[in-house]
Motif scaffolding. Sequence first.
Motif, PDB file in Angstrom:
ATOM      1  N   HIS A 156       0.849  -1.195   0.000  1.00  0.00           N
ATOM      2  CA  HIS A 156       0.000   0.000   0.000  1.00  0.00           C
ATOM      3  C   HIS A 156       0.884   1.244   0.000  1.00  0.00           C
ATOM      4  O   HIS A 156       0.545   2.274  -0.588  1.00  0.00           O
ATOM      5  CB  HIS A 156      -0.891  -0.034   1.248  1.00  0.00           C
ATOM      6  CG  HIS A 156      -1.964   0.994   1.272  1.00  0.00           C
ATOM      7  ND1 HIS A 156      -1.740   2.296   1.652  1.00  0.00           N
ATOM      8  CD2 HIS A 156      -3.286   0.913   0.982  1.00  0.00           C
ATOM      9  CE1 HIS A 156      -2.868   2.966   1.594  1.00  0.00           C
ATOM     10  NE2 HIS A 156      -3.827   2.159   1.193  1.00  0.00           N
ATOM     11  N   LEU A 182       0.139  -3.177  -5.463  1.00  0.00           N
ATOM     12  CA  LEU A 182      -1.286  -3.480  -5.421  1.00  0.00           C
ATOM     13  C   LEU A 182      -1.832  -3.490  -6.840  1.00  0.00           C
ATOM     14  O   LEU A 182      -1.401  -2.703  -7.686  1.00  0.00           O
ATOM     15  CB  LEU A 182      -2.031  -2.459  -4.572  1.00  0.00           C
ATOM     16  CG  LEU A 182      -1.638  -2.389  -3.092  1.00  0.00           C
ATOM     17  CD1 LEU A 182      -2.490  -1.344  -2.372  1.00  0.00           C
ATOM     18  CD2 LEU A 182      -1.766  -3.742  -2.417  1.00  0.00           C
ATOM     19  N   ARG A 185      -6.668  -1.049  -2.837  1.00  0.00           N
ATOM     20  CA  ARG A 185      -6.331   0.058  -1.934  1.00  0.00           C
ATOM     21  C   ARG A 185      -7.576   0.475  -1.138  1.00  0.00           C
ATOM     22  O   ARG A 185      -7.515   0.709   0.065  1.00  0.00           O
ATOM     23  CB  ARG A 185      -5.777   1.235  -2.740  1.00  0.00           C
ATOM     24  CG  ARG A 185      -5.245   2.372  -1.902  1.00  0.00           C
ATOM     25  CD  ARG A 185      -4.545   3.404  -2.776  1.00  0.00           C
ATOM     26  NE  ARG A 185      -3.395   2.881  -3.478  1.00  0.00           N
ATOM     27  CZ  ARG A 185      -2.186   2.723  -2.958  1.00  0.00           C
ATOM     28  NH1 ARG A 185      -1.973   3.072  -1.717  1.00  0.00           N
ATOM     29  NH2 ARG A 185      -1.200   2.237  -3.666  1.00  0.00           N
TER      30      ARG A 185
END
Length: 102
Positions: A37, A83, A89
């Motif tokens: 992230h 990601l 996210r």
Amino acid sequence: MDNWGISYLNENELYSVAELFKIFGNTSRIRILLALHEKETCVNCLAKELDMSESSVSHQLNILKAHRLIKRRREGKLIFYSLADKHVRLIIDTGLEHICEL
């Protein structure tokens, strides 16, 4: 679609959603997703950052990739992971927001 409900989903879709949420039920995978992230990174760096073996990180990355939660990019001999998209996210952000309000 804004109006999700049981009447809109067939059994296969319900099963797929349940399987997706199972992936988030492992702390090692959550730690990896949280690290990704923040930034794109490679197995070696993830292993060091998370104090895990490269083998364990690779195993969890394979599971995350199989469920399309992460993607990879090759640069020479290194493979960088990130990601997969904004939805991943959003799932992480929403989960964190939810536990912080408890």
